[in-house]
Design an enzyme around this catalytic site. Structure first.
Site, PDB file in Angstrom:
ATOM      1  N   SER A 157     -64.690 -42.224  13.506  1.00  0.00           N
ATOM      2  CA  SER A 157     -64.619 -40.824  14.038  1.00  0.00           C
ATOM      3  C   SER A 157     -63.288 -40.640  14.944  1.00  0.00           C
ATOM      4  O   SER A 157     -62.344 -41.380  14.966  1.00  0.00           O
ATOM      5  CB  SER A 157     -65.763 -40.378  14.282  1.00  0.00           C
ATOM      6  OG  SER A 157     -66.041 -38.920  14.516  1.00  0.00           O
ATOM      7  N   ARG A 226     -71.999 -27.380  20.133  1.00  0.00           N
ATOM      8  CA  ARG A 226     -72.401 -28.490  19.185  1.00  0.00           C
ATOM      9  C   ARG A 226     -72.829 -27.745  17.951  1.00  0.00           C
ATOM     10  O   ARG A 226     -72.742 -28.601  16.921  1.00  0.00           O
ATOM     11  CB  ARG A 226     -73.829 -29.282  19.926  1.00  0.00           C
ATOM     12  CG  ARG A 226     -74.531 -29.963  19.174  1.00  0.00           C
ATOM     13  CD  ARG A 226     -73.438 -31.386  19.034  1.00  0.00           C
ATOM     14  NE  ARG A 226     -74.464 -32.391  18.481  1.00  0.00           N
ATOM     15  CZ  ARG A 226     -73.782 -33.737  18.116  1.00  0.00           C
ATOM     16  NH1 ARG A 226     -72.590 -33.768  18.635  1.00  0.00           N
ATOM     17  NH2 ARG A 226     -74.690 -34.626  17.931  1.00  0.00           N
ATOM     18  N   ASP A 326     -66.751 -35.823   3.305  1.00  0.00           N
ATOM     19  CA  ASP A 326     -66.684 -35.613   4.635  1.00  0.00           C
ATOM     20  C   ASP A 326     -65.838 -34.371   5.056  1.00  0.00           C
ATOM     21  O   ASP A 326     -64.763 -33.986   4.375  1.00  0.00           O
ATOM     22  CB  ASP A 326     -65.804 -36.902   5.305  1.00  0.00           C
ATOM     23  CG  ASP A 326     -65.733 -36.851   6.874  1.00  0.00           C
ATOM     24  OD1 ASP A 326     -66.182 -35.833   7.588  1.00  0.00           O
ATOM     25  OD2 ASP A 326     -65.132 -37.960   7.389  1.00  0.00           O
ATOM     26  N   HIS A 359     -69.937 -36.648   6.964  1.00  0.00           N
ATOM     27  CA  HIS A 359     -69.271 -37.473   8.128  1.00  0.00           C
ATOM     28  C   HIS A 359     -70.337 -38.409   8.633  1.00  0.00           C
ATOM     29  O   HIS A 359     -69.846 -39.575   9.256  1.00  0.00           O
ATOM     30  CB  HIS A 359     -68.663 -36.507   9.243  1.00  0.00           C
ATOM     31  CG  HIS A 359     -67.972 -37.266  10.289  1.00  0.00           C
ATOM     32  ND1 HIS A 359     -66.748 -37.935   9.804  1.00  0.00           N
ATOM     33  CD2 HIS A 359     -68.118 -37.575  11.397  1.00  0.00           C
ATOM     34  CE1 HIS A 359     -66.215 -38.656  11.022  1.00  0.00           C
ATOM     35  NE2 HIS A 359     -66.922 -38.230  12.160  1.00  0.00           N
ATOM     36  N   ASP A 360     -71.820 -38.170   8.752  1.00  0.00           N
ATOM     37  CA  ASP A 360     -72.625 -38.870   9.625  1.00  0.00           C
ATOM     38  C   ASP A 360     -72.806 -40.111   8.640  1.00  0.00           C
ATOM     39  O   ASP A 360     -73.581 -40.855   9.151  1.00  0.00           O
ATOM     40  CB  ASP A 360     -73.787 -38.138   9.651  1.00  0.00           C
ATOM     41  CG  ASP A 360     -73.858 -37.266  10.738  1.00  0.00           C
ATOM     42  OD1 ASP A 360     -72.822 -37.405  11.586  1.00  0.00           O
ATOM     43  OD2 ASP A 360     -74.776 -36.664  11.472  1.00  0.00           O
TER      44      ASP A 360
END
Length: 385
Positions: A157, A226, A326, A359-360
């Site tokens: 990332s 967030r 992603d 993405h995680d």
């Protein structure tokens, strides 16, 4: 889960000048080390973390003295399944050095740290930092260990931006480069999403231009930032699985509106939880460095061929991971990096992970990364060569 206990260590530099020309006096870098350096110090791997991550990548670390942000969520290393004896980054063979970013809130000098000149938190006076600053900051840590040349530099990332930039600025100081779900240029869409997060924090009534440490914290703004970012980290299908079915009433962040579905409850929970373990000023510094990132600009060059000339000269080998789901760093971004590496004559392996976790995935699915990562680090030949 690895139960190996690790501790955060600290190095204080005499001073450090950031790209905008401001010099910090006696800045501190927080870091952890896994494995042991060999006699000629040639087995070191430098590991950069993601935006909201930390230097704590392996084992169990239950606290940093005096650090209010080190919550239970951080106790377990974020890459426990990747690092350790016999794992993807084998600590029986390699020594991993993982620093916390300059501007961070987990022990490295940042906006919440006391300014030596005043004894008060830097706050708004803490400078902007660039990805190049992070590479140079890490290089100073390597100097402390007497490491002239790494075996590899690795980053997922935002950490991938730092890994690539380190290789570009210090090509003679590494041999291999691993970029996981990252890029080397920032997209317009991503810059806009990051700008929304900056606005969320800047417009919190408690932000006070960044000088809030003695008058309340901008938790609403940080939570909203967030929540904006979390949408890009988690694939939309994963929200269905992660969100609990009950609706939790929300009074702290909402007055008139009532939460109407479990997905809203889930996102509010993620935002509020994050405010307990992160500093808003640190978030701004890292988002700012990410938003302005361009590998060519960081190196002061104009073409990819110039950018990767050092990698070609020093014989770098690249491993680049993409994640097909992603939404944070799109697969097209890694494809562009790989294309320019190939045009520059750099050996590169490009692997696409097929995942429904977005993405995680690089945090949640080690089995999709570890075999390829281990092969790349332990062999010089490319698969199929």
């Amino acid at each position: 889960m690895s139960e190996q206990a690790v501790i955060t260590e600290f190095l204080t530099l005499d001073q450090f000048e950031v790209a905008e020309g401001i010099t910090l006096q006696s800045p501190q870098v927080a870091y952890e080390v896994y494995g042991e350096l060999n006699e000629d110090r040639s087995n070191a791997i430098l590991l950069f973390h993601a935006l909201s991550g930390s230097h704590h990548a392996m084992g169990i670390n239950r606290g940093i003295a005096g650090n209010e942000f080190w919550t239970e969520e951080l106790h377990e290393g974020w890459w426990n399944d990747f690092i350790g004896p016999g794992k993807g980054i084998d600590t029986d063979r390699f020594c991993v050095i993982a620093p916390n970013y300059l501007g961070g809130c987990y022990g490295s000098t940042g906006p919440s740290s006391p300014d030596p000149a005043t004894g008060q938190p830097y706050g708004s006076r803490f400078p902007h930092v660039t990805v190049g600053d992070q590479a140079r900051f890490a290089a100073r840590l390597l100097d402390h260990f007497g490491i002239d040349r790494l075996h590899a530099v690795v980053g997922p990332s935002v950490g991938g931006l730092c890994a690539l930039t380190f290789a570009n600025l210090f090509p003679e100081r590494t041999h291999k480069v691993v970029s996981v779900a990252s890029s080397y240029k920032n997209t317009i869409l991503n810059r806009l999403l990051l700008f929304e997060q900056i606005l969320a924090i800047e417009n919190d009534p408690y932000f006070n231009g960044g000088d809030y440490y003695d008058c309340g914290t901008p938790n609403l703004g940080l939570a909203l930032a967030r929540m904006i970012s979390h949408k890009t980290f988690v694939h939309i299908d994963a929200f269905e699985r992660r969100a609990k079915r009950e609706i939790v009433p929300e009074k702290e962040m909402l007055s008139w509106y009532g939460v109407t579905d479990p997905f809203q409850s889930y996102m509010l929970h993620q935002g509020k939880k994050f405010t307990k373990r992160f500093d808003a000023n640190t978030y701004l510094r890292i988002v700012d460095m990410w938003s302005s990132y361009n590998a060519l600009r960081e190196a002061g060059l104009e073409t990819a061929e110039e950018l990767f000339a050092g990698s070609k000269r020093e014989g770098h080998h690249f491993l680049v991971f993409s994640i097909d789901s992603d939404f944070c760093f799109y697969p097209e971004e890694q494809a562009e990096l790989v294309s320019d590496l190939e045009k520059s004559g750099i050996p590169v392996t490009h692997l696409t992970v097929h995942s429904d976790k977005g993405h995680d995935s690089f945090l949640l699915e080690p089995h999709l990364y570890v075999p390829q990562l281990k092969f790349h680090l332990e062999h010089d030949e490319l698969p199929g060569s």
